[in-house]
Motif scaffolding. Structure first.
Motif, PDB file in Angstrom:
ATOM      1  N   VAL A  96      83.643  93.656 101.475  1.00  0.00           N
ATOM      2  CA  VAL A  96      84.536  93.973 100.310  1.00  0.00           C
ATOM      3  C   VAL A  96      84.142  95.535 100.119  1.00  0.00           C
ATOM      4  CG1 VAL A  96      85.051  93.435  98.000  1.00  0.00           C
ATOM      5  CG2 VAL A  96      84.944  91.638  99.940  1.00  0.00           C
ATOM      6  N   ASP A  97      82.783  95.425 100.051  1.00  0.00           N
ATOM      7  CA  ASP A  97      82.059  97.023  99.399  1.00  0.00           C
ATOM      8  C   ASP A  97      82.598  97.983 100.305  1.00  0.00           C
ATOM      9  OD1 ASP A  97      80.038  98.261  97.602  1.00  0.00           O
ATOM     10  OD2 ASP A  97      79.448  98.667  99.579  1.00  0.00           O
ATOM     11  N   ALA A  98      82.496  97.912 101.632  1.00  0.00           N
ATOM     12  CA  ALA A  98      82.923  99.114 102.141  1.00  0.00           C
ATOM     13  C   ALA A  98      84.401  99.837 102.175  1.00  0.00           C
ATOM     14  CB  ALA A  98      82.353  99.035 103.960  1.00  0.00           C
ATOM     15  N   PRO A  99      85.409  99.059 102.165  1.00  0.00           N
ATOM     16  CA  PRO A  99      86.832  99.417 102.071  1.00  0.00           C
ATOM     17  C   PRO A  99      86.882 100.063 100.445  1.00  0.00           C
ATOM     18  CG  PRO A  99      86.884  97.265 102.539  1.00  0.00           C
ATOM     19  CD  PRO A  99      85.482  97.733 102.850  1.00  0.00           C
ATOM     20  N   ALA A 100      86.450  99.323  99.812  1.00  0.00           N
ATOM     21  CA  ALA A 100      86.551  99.621  98.125  1.00  0.00           C
ATOM     22  C   ALA A 100      85.944 100.880  97.937  1.00  0.00           C
ATOM     23  CB  ALA A 100      85.885  98.525  97.347  1.00  0.00           C
ATOM     24  N   CYS A 101      84.709 100.920  98.368  1.00  0.00           N
ATOM     25  CA  CYS A 101      84.164 102.305  98.016  1.00  0.00           C
ATOM     26  C   CYS A 101      84.884 103.508  98.969  1.00  0.00           C
ATOM     27  CB  CYS A 101      82.603 102.380  98.404  1.00  0.00           C
ATOM     28  SG  CYS A 101      81.589 101.524  97.340  1.00  0.00           S
ATOM     29  N   ALA A 102      85.153 103.126 100.037  1.00  0.00           N
ATOM     30  CA  ALA A 102      85.879 104.294 100.607  1.00  0.00           C
ATOM     31  C   ALA A 102      87.311 104.624 100.126  1.00  0.00           C
ATOM     32  CB  ALA A 102      86.140 103.887 102.210  1.00  0.00           C
ATOM     33  N   LEU A 103      87.851 103.747  99.649  1.00  0.00           N
ATOM     34  CA  LEU A 103      89.354 104.043  98.914  1.00  0.00           C
ATOM     35  C   LEU A 103      88.996 104.621  97.475  1.00  0.00           C
ATOM     36  CD1 LEU A 103      91.529 101.075  99.950  1.00  0.00           C
ATOM     37  CD2 LEU A 103      91.368 103.237 101.084  1.00  0.00           C
ATOM     38  N   LEU A 104      88.148 104.212  96.926  1.00  0.00           N
ATOM     39  CA  LEU A 104      87.791 104.622  95.525  1.00  0.00           C
ATOM     40  C   LEU A 104      87.357 106.209  95.772  1.00  0.00           C
ATOM     41  CD1 LEU A 104      87.262 104.153  92.551  1.00  0.00           C
ATOM     42  CD2 LEU A 104      84.866 103.548  93.178  1.00  0.00           C
ATOM     43  N   GLY A 105      86.619 106.700  96.497  1.00  0.00           N
ATOM     44  CA  GLY A 105      86.375 108.071  96.719  1.00  0.00           C
ATOM     45  C   GLY A 105      87.773 108.814  96.962  1.00  0.00           C
ATOM     46  N   ASN A 106      88.598 108.174  97.711  1.00  0.00           N
ATOM     47  CA  ASN A 106      89.796 109.135  98.039  1.00  0.00           C
ATOM     48  C   ASN A 106      90.741 108.992  96.584  1.00  0.00           C
ATOM     49  OD1 ASN A 106      89.006 109.396 100.547  1.00  0.00           O
ATOM     50  ND2 ASN A 106      90.410 107.537 101.281  1.00  0.00           N
ATOM     51  N   SER A 114      89.294 116.458 102.910  1.00  0.00           N
ATOM     52  CA  SER A 114      87.904 117.301 102.501  1.00  0.00           C
ATOM     53  C   SER A 114      87.137 116.148 101.851  1.00  0.00           C
ATOM     54  CB  SER A 114      88.315 118.304 101.516  1.00  0.00           C
ATOM     55  OG  SER A 114      89.172 119.184 101.911  1.00  0.00           O
ATOM     56  N   SER A 115      87.883 115.219 101.065  1.00  0.00           N
ATOM     57  CA  SER A 115      86.728 114.189 100.493  1.00  0.00           C
ATOM     58  C   SER A 115      86.137 113.383 101.867  1.00  0.00           C
ATOM     59  CB  SER A 115      87.661 113.167  99.589  1.00  0.00           C
ATOM     60  OG  SER A 115      86.976 112.138  99.276  1.00  0.00           O
ATOM     61  N   ILE A 116      86.890 112.987 102.819  1.00  0.00           N
ATOM     62  CA  ILE A 116      86.466 112.063 103.798  1.00  0.00           C
ATOM     63  C   ILE A 116      85.017 112.917 104.706  1.00  0.00           C
ATOM     64  CG2 ILE A 116      86.811 110.964 106.033  1.00  0.00           C
ATOM     65  CD1 ILE A 116      89.724 110.522 104.965  1.00  0.00           C
ATOM     66  N   ALA A 117      85.490 114.173 104.694  1.00  0.00           N
ATOM     67  CA  ALA A 117      84.418 115.085 105.295  1.00  0.00           C
ATOM     68  C   ALA A 117      83.323 115.172 104.852  1.00  0.00           C
ATOM     69  CB  ALA A 117      85.075 116.505 105.735  1.00  0.00           C
ATOM     70  N   LEU A 118      83.636 115.348 103.281  1.00  0.00           N
ATOM     71  CA  LEU A 118      82.137 115.297 102.471  1.00  0.00           C
ATOM     72  C   LEU A 118      81.489 114.085 102.539  1.00  0.00           C
ATOM     73  CD1 LEU A 118      80.573 116.595 100.214  1.00  0.00           C
ATOM     74  CD2 LEU A 118      82.134 115.941  98.659  1.00  0.00           C
ATOM     75  N   GLY A 119      82.245 112.671 102.642  1.00  0.00           N
ATOM     76  CA  GLY A 119      81.466 111.502 102.682  1.00  0.00           C
ATOM     77  C   GLY A 119      80.979 111.450 104.023  1.00  0.00           C
ATOM     78  N   SER A 120      81.169 112.116 105.359  1.00  0.00           N
ATOM     79  CA  SER A 120      80.572 112.194 106.353  1.00  0.00           C
ATOM     80  C   SER A 120      79.286 112.868 106.319  1.00  0.00           C
ATOM     81  CB  SER A 120      81.547 112.875 107.599  1.00  0.00           C
ATOM     82  OG  SER A 120      82.644 111.962 107.845  1.00  0.00           O
ATOM     83  N   VAL A 121      79.493 114.122 105.502  1.00  0.00           N
ATOM     84  CA  VAL A 121      78.128 114.760 105.546  1.00  0.00           C
ATOM     85  C   VAL A 121      77.170 114.215 104.739  1.00  0.00           C
ATOM     86  CG1 VAL A 121      77.389 116.924 104.425  1.00  0.00           C
ATOM     87  CG2 VAL A 121      79.451 117.175 105.609  1.00  0.00           C
ATOM     88  N   VAL A 122      77.466 113.565 103.586  1.00  0.00           N
ATOM     89  CA  VAL A 122      76.485 112.583 102.895  1.00  0.00           C
ATOM     90  C   VAL A 122      76.101 111.264 103.487  1.00  0.00           C
ATOM     91  CG1 VAL A 122      76.613 111.017 100.856  1.00  0.00           C
ATOM     92  CG2 VAL A 122      77.899 113.280 100.630  1.00  0.00           C
ATOM     93  N   SER A 123      77.004 110.657 104.414  1.00  0.00           N
ATOM     94  CA  SER A 123      76.462 109.925 105.405  1.00  0.00           C
ATOM     95  C   SER A 123      75.423 110.196 106.318  1.00  0.00           C
ATOM     96  CB  SER A 123      77.517 109.130 105.895  1.00  0.00           C
ATOM     97  OG  SER A 123      77.071 108.111 106.893  1.00  0.00           O
TER      98      SER A 123
END
Length: 488
Positions: A108-118, A128-137
């Motif tokens: 539940v946590d993984a899709p919720a946090c991914a979509l919340l960031g978008n 760009s938001s997804i790319a930033l998430g990749s950099v952070v990861s």
């Protein structure tokens, strides 16, 4: 968005710190590498079995509330494990159960946090938001792994679990202050007219079940194609921690430090690729396939590397291409479905990706055992590139429209004057009586002059098809209707 990214960086570092500590802890308790792998499988199993339900829950519940609760529960598991480690009451079975609970919450946590960031950025900035998430990861993975060695050596594995619990609380504390962007969920209006697709009608209630997400996913050819590209790339490529480790320490004759250098180059290339991927605005499945095929070609070259320096020169672009491909695929996955279906689509993806993540390493291990490290890299690259190229050719061939044909068969109406010597037919004369000429009136026609009569003459225009339809058989209109019935 800055606060969310900072909190995610802390959380990612804590996650990798706990994962490293967990592997060391299982090895310490059992001395078995197989038990270590089993603990990782126990944590991944809920994603395989319950990913669909987790995605449905994300669509059914408020997103910020879901993410807050899931982060708080993960923190609780971390603190509980840390307490058991410190008090000496942690056993391997209990650790397996806690790992499974962590995986269950993560569905539940993984899709919720991914979509919340978008939701925090306008639709045009989602890539760009997804790319930033990749950099952070990537940064969190590198930093968390390095910190784990230091924390475990100084204070023990319990401290790593406690630090991860604190990182989850940091994310949960930030979520209530996040405000979604007003344009979030309005991708259809922001996309170009040529690429705009009709939005699916929102259901009467949020979250209509996991099967709806699976059905939607299977009805979207581009999502199925994305899953196929990612699956074959993940199984026969990208497992560089396994293939390159064997290649460096085996045929290339390097030591463990040499593989550490290769791993560092891979990590740096991944971060560079994520930064470059931030410039993508409308990535497509075709782009993902092209990047995956390019990475496969580089993988083939890496398998044929004569020495370590050539391998290092190839590893950097391999990591960049892989990172850009992953970010483009994630963008398609999170933006293609309508807003009310995205949680379930991510749930389907989590189930599928967990499946090929569990199947990939054993298959690759068998391939390496049969063909060696070089053979596994070369054969895997050939299989990936060949499959993508074949699928692209077949798709283009099916999508190519049939040549248009417009057969014509008509009867032309031609006005032909009647012969001068032939008298007008009686029926025609009755319809068009000849008025006698008045003597002395100008323009009067002589009495014996025939009247021009419109005559209907059938004219056959040859069809483009030489064979005419026989009586009772479908004509050209029926054939054209059959030609137009093509699949999506």
């Amino acid at each position: 968005m800055r606060w969310w990214s900072a909190a995610n960086l802390v959380s990612n570092a804590g996650t990798w710190m706990q994962l490293t500590a967990q592997n060391l802890l299982v090895l310490h308790l059992t001395g078995s590498a197989a038990a270590t792998g089993l603990s990782l499988s126990a944590q991944a199993a809920p994603g395989l079995l319950l990913g669909l339900l987790g995605g449905a829950a994300v669509d059914a519940w408020p997103r910020r509330f879901t993410a807050s609760v899931s982060q708080a529960l993960l923190a609780l598991v971390g603190f509980l494990t840390a307490a058991l480690v410190v008090t000496g009451h942690l056993t391997v079975p209990v650790l397996m159960v806690l790992a499974a609970v962590t995986g269950l919450i993560a569905t539940v946590d993984a899709p919720a946090c991914a979509l919340l960031g978008n939701d925090l950025v306008p639709p045009k900035d989602v890539p760009s938001s997804i790319a930033l998430g990749s950099v952070v990861s990537g940064a969190g993975r590198v930093g968390g792994t390095a910190l784990a060695a230091m924390v475990v050596s100084w204070w023990g594995p319990g401290a790593a679990y406690a630090a991860n619990g604190i990182s989850f609380l940091a994310v949960a504390a930030v979520i209530p202050f996040l405000r979604p962007h007003p344009e979030a969920g309005q991708e259809a209006s922001a996309s170009p007219p040529s690429r705009r697709r009709p939005a699916a009608p929102a259901p009467s209630r949020r979250g209509t079940g996991a099967r709806d997400g699976l059905g939607f996913f299977l009805r979207r050819p581009r999502l199925v194609a994305l899953a196929g590209i990612t699956a074959i790339s993940s199984v026969f490529g990208r497992n560089y921690g396994l293939t390159l480790a064997v290649l460096v320490t085996g045929p290339l004759g390097g030591a463990a430090g040499a593989f550490g250098t290769v791993s560092t180059v891979l990590a740096v290339g991944g971060v560079v690729g994520a930064v470059l991927a931030g410039r993508l605005r409308s990535p497509s499945v075709r782009l993902v396939g092209a990047l995956a095929a390019t990475g496969a070609v580089l993988q083939i070259a890496a398998g044929l590397s004569p020495d370590l320096w050539v391998l290092l020169l190839l590893v950097a672009p391999m990591a960049v291409v892989e990172s850009v491909s992953d970010t483009a695929g994630t963008t398609v996955l999170q933006t293609d479905p309508p807003a009310h279906m995205r949680g379930r689509v991510l749930g389907v993806w989590r189930t599928a990706s967990t499946g090929w993540s569990l199947v990939g390493p054993p298959l690759l291990g068998l391939l390496m055992q049969a063909a060696g490290a070089r053979g596994a890299l070369v054969l895997g690259g050939v299989l990936i590139a060949g499959t993508i190229a074949t699928a692209t050719v077949l798709r283009d061939r099916r999508a190519r429209p049939a040549p248009a044909s417009t057969p014509v068969s008509a009867t032309a109406l031609v006005s032909v004057p009647a012969p001068v010597s032939a008298p007008a037919p009686e029926s025609v004369s009755a319809r068009h009586p000849v008025v006698p000429a008045a003597a002395g009136l100008p323009g009067a026609a002589p009495e014996s002059a025939p009247v021009p009569v419109p005559v209907i003459v059938p004219v056959s225009v040859p069809s483009r098809h030489p064979a005419a339809a026989a009586p009772g058989e479908p004509g050209h209109d029926g054939l054209r209707a059959a030609d137009c019935a093509q699949g999506a």
